[in-house]
Design an enzyme around this catalytic site. Sequence first.
Site, PDB file in Angstrom:
ATOM      1  N   HIS A 168      -1.212   0.599  -3.811  1.00  0.00           N
ATOM      2  CA  HIS A 168      -1.731   1.936  -4.085  1.00  0.00           C
ATOM      3  C   HIS A 168      -0.774   3.001  -3.576  1.00  0.00           C
ATOM      4  CE1 HIS A 168      -2.872   2.663   0.149  1.00  0.00           C
ATOM      5  NE2 HIS A 168      -3.335   1.419   0.174  1.00  0.00           N
ATOM      6  N   CYS A 186      -2.756  -3.478   2.783  1.00  0.00           N
ATOM      7  CA  CYS A 186      -2.368  -3.161   1.409  1.00  0.00           C
ATOM      8  C   CYS A 186      -0.862  -2.932   1.305  1.00  0.00           C
ATOM      9  CB  CYS A 186      -3.102  -1.913   0.934  1.00  0.00           C
ATOM     10  SG  CYS A 186      -4.875  -2.147   0.665  1.00  0.00           S
TER      11      CYS A 186
END
Length: 266
Positions: A168, A186
Amino acid sequence: MILSRRQFLATGTAALATPAVAAQAVPFGIDYLEGLAEPGALHDSVPFVAPSAVHEAYSHAFYVNVSFYGDARQKMWVLERKGTGWDLAMRDEAFWTRHGGEAAYSFPVSSGALHQGNSRAGPTPNGIFNVDERSQRYRSGWGSPGMYKAVYIDLHYNSGRVSGVAMHGTTYGRYSALGRPASHGCVRMTCENMDVVHAILHPGGARREDSPLWGEVPRYFTSAPEDSMSARSGYVRDGSLQYDESGNLLTKMGYKALFVFFRDDF
């Protein structure tokens, strides 16, 4: 200069005896990724598939080196098939203009770091994963705090809990950390780069069946691939193909893009 396992095996004692050679920049291009499949290049515990060995169902692959150490750490390669081979599907032109030279990989990222006292945060998992294709996992803007246009990996843990690991865009204040581990698990990148990556999967906002990357791909779990957030089970993380009792390949409808998260620093 810190030599990774692969670099040490490749250069041997010559790298230690000849500082001028060891100090040369290493071109971490697609040949580097291919070389990681050679025996001894990675630790036996690290799942990996070279671009040339990626299943024919996939048109794109997202390789991320989630290492803590070494010159190759915290880099991402966004690849697409070109004829019988692979090429970079995108390059951060601004990054490569600042650093000079031909783009060998797409851009730097920040993957998971150690966060003492937080049981749900830590290093990004090694493994080979599909994109989570379920409708409920689609994101088109800012979702959870600090997560822009998140694209999740398809994984449920043995407990049944769905993984929150995604690639992201991140907030501008975290751009300075790109190139070193800093996230809660992440893969972070600039929002500008995430716009391009997201558009590869969802051009013009196209989702699922409307995306040109939608198709039948191998699935790395054994339960039924329903479009719901019910727990999936029977996952493998090494990219090994799964078959039913009749010998038929287990597949699902999904995005023809593969995540490959790996470490080469131990």
